[in-house]
Design an enzyme around this catalytic site. Structure first.
Site, short mmCIF file in Angstrom:
data_model
loop_
_atom_site.label_atom_id
_atom_site.label_comp_id
_atom_site.label_asym_id
_atom_site.label_seq_id
_atom_site.Cartn_x
_atom_site.Cartn_y
_atom_site.Cartn_z
N GLY A 105 -52.40 -6.38 9.41
CA GLY A 105 -51.57 -5.57 8.51
C GLY A 105 -50.14 -6.06 8.53
N LEU A 106 -49.35 -5.50 7.62
CA LEU A 106 -47.95 -5.89 7.49
C LEU A 106 -47.16 -5.69 8.77
CD1 LEU A 106 -47.05 -4.15 4.09
CD2 LEU A 106 -47.54 -6.59 4.45
N SER A 109 -46.50 -2.12 10.29
CA SER A 109 -47.56 -1.19 9.85
C SER A 109 -48.02 -0.32 11.01
CB SER A 109 -48.73 -1.97 9.24
OG SER A 109 -49.30 -2.84 10.19
N LYS A 116 -49.47 -1.96 14.11
CA LYS A 116 -50.49 -2.67 14.91
C LYS A 116 -50.21 -2.59 16.41
CE LYS A 116 -49.67 -6.53 12.78
NZ LYS A 116 -48.59 -5.99 11.91
N SER A 117 -49.01 -2.98 16.81
CA SER A 117 -48.68 -3.02 18.25
C SER A 117 -48.71 -1.63 18.86
CB SER A 117 -47.31 -3.63 18.48
OG SER A 117 -47.28 -4.91 17.97
N SER A 131 -51.75 -11.68 10.69
CA SER A 131 -52.91 -12.46 10.19
C SER A 131 -53.14 -12.20 8.70
CB SER A 131 -54.16 -12.21 11.04
OG SER A 131 -54.38 -10.85 11.36
P1 ADP Z 1 -46.46 -3.96 13.95
O1 ADP Z 1 -47.01 -4.31 15.30
O2 ADP Z 1 -47.53 -3.74 12.91
O3 ADP Z 1 -45.38 -4.89 13.48
P2 ADP Z 1 -45.12 -1.79 15.33
O4 ADP Z 1 -46.21 -1.03 16.02
O5 ADP Z 1 -44.31 -2.76 16.13
O6 ADP Z 1 -45.76 -2.51 14.05
O7 ADP Z 1 -44.11 -0.78 14.63
C1 ADP Z 1 -44.55 0.31 13.88
C2 ADP Z 1 -43.45 1.38 13.85
O8 ADP Z 1 -43.92 2.48 13.07
C3 ADP Z 1 -43.15 1.91 15.24
O9 ADP Z 1 -41.76 2.16 15.32
C4 ADP Z 1 -43.95 3.21 15.27
O10 ADP Z 1 -43.37 4.17 16.13
C5 ADP Z 1 -43.87 3.67 13.83
N1 ADP Z 1 -44.96 4.55 13.37
C6 ADP Z 1 -44.79 5.71 12.71
N2 ADP Z 1 -45.98 6.29 12.43
C7 ADP Z 1 -46.94 5.48 12.92
C8 ADP Z 1 -48.36 5.56 12.95
N3 ADP Z 1 -49.03 6.58 12.42
N4 ADP Z 1 -49.05 4.54 13.54
C9 ADP Z 1 -48.36 3.50 14.08
N5 ADP Z 1 -47.02 3.37 14.09
C10 ADP Z 1 -46.29 4.36 13.52
#
Ligand code: ADP
Length: 200
Positions: free
Chosen positions: A31-32, A35, A37-38, A105
């Protein structure tokens, strides 16, 4: 390519699984950026470990700064990045651990390569689309990357100036603007239970 290497027959995956009492698999989050993921990978890893299911997260922090630190962001390097991640996830899965990968990805072909790699080894591959409208991701922007991409400081940024190819056959599709992190973990865990991939 090395030609003077031999493959030592050892335990089969089934024998290993019988001894550890767990099945290995890969959960491939895509995903973006921003989004979730982490965030979901971390919560899922903790949840599985708390249930005594061995799980391990592969993400930018432990891969891009280690195994893949020689790779840049050209198309060839991105493909190689994903190929190596898939190979490592497969090894974790083969060791009867739940590998959880969290990488954008963005290309279908790369994710399909990762899937085929697992399928040819008879290891389950669960693709999970961590989906959010790009506007929401941009608003979250926890690392300030969208801001930099808009300012032209990051070229070819997925969702802004580079494509994201949405999964067509993902096992799970999670909208993180609609459900919480905790709910997302439950959706994934329920799927694993339903498919008898974990016993918790
Ligand atoms: P990615 O790994 O996809 O780049 P991150 O997990 O690092 O994304 O960041 C996502 C951000 O969105 C975090 O700051 C997280 O707290 C926030 N967030 C808000 N709502 C959600 C949700 N339902 N699921 C996951 N993250 C969320």
């Amino acid at each position: 390519m090395a030609t003077n290497i031999t493959w030592h027959a050892g335990l089969t995956h089934a024998e290993r699984s019988e001894l550890t009492g767990t099945k290995g698999l890969t959960i491939w989050l895509t995903g973006l950026s921003a989004s979730g993921k982490s965030t979901i990978a971390t919560a899922l890893e903790q949840y599985l470990l708390s249930k005594h299911v061995p799980a391990y997260r592969l993400d930018g922090d432990n891969i891009r700064f280690g195994l893949n630190k020689d790779l840049g962001f050209s198309e060839a390097a991105r493909n190689e990045n994903i190929r190596r991640i898939a190979e490592v996830a497969k090894l974790f899965a083969d060791s009867t651990t739940v590998a959880i990968t969290s990488f954008i990805s963005p290309y279908r072909a790369d994710r399909d390569t990762a899937r085929k790699l697992h399928e040819s080894a008879n290891l389950p591959f669960i693709e999970v689309y961590i989906d959010v409208p790009v506007e929401v991701a941009e608003q979250r922007d926890p690392k300030g990357l969208y801001k930099k991409a808009r300012a032209g400081e990051i070229k070819e940024f997925t969702g802004i100036s580079a494509p994201y190819e949405e999964p067509e056959h993902a096992e799970l599709h999670i909208r993180t603007d609609k459900i919480s992190v905790e709910e997302a973990v439950i959706v994934i865990a329920d799927y694993l239970k339903e498919k008898s991939l974990v016993s918790i």
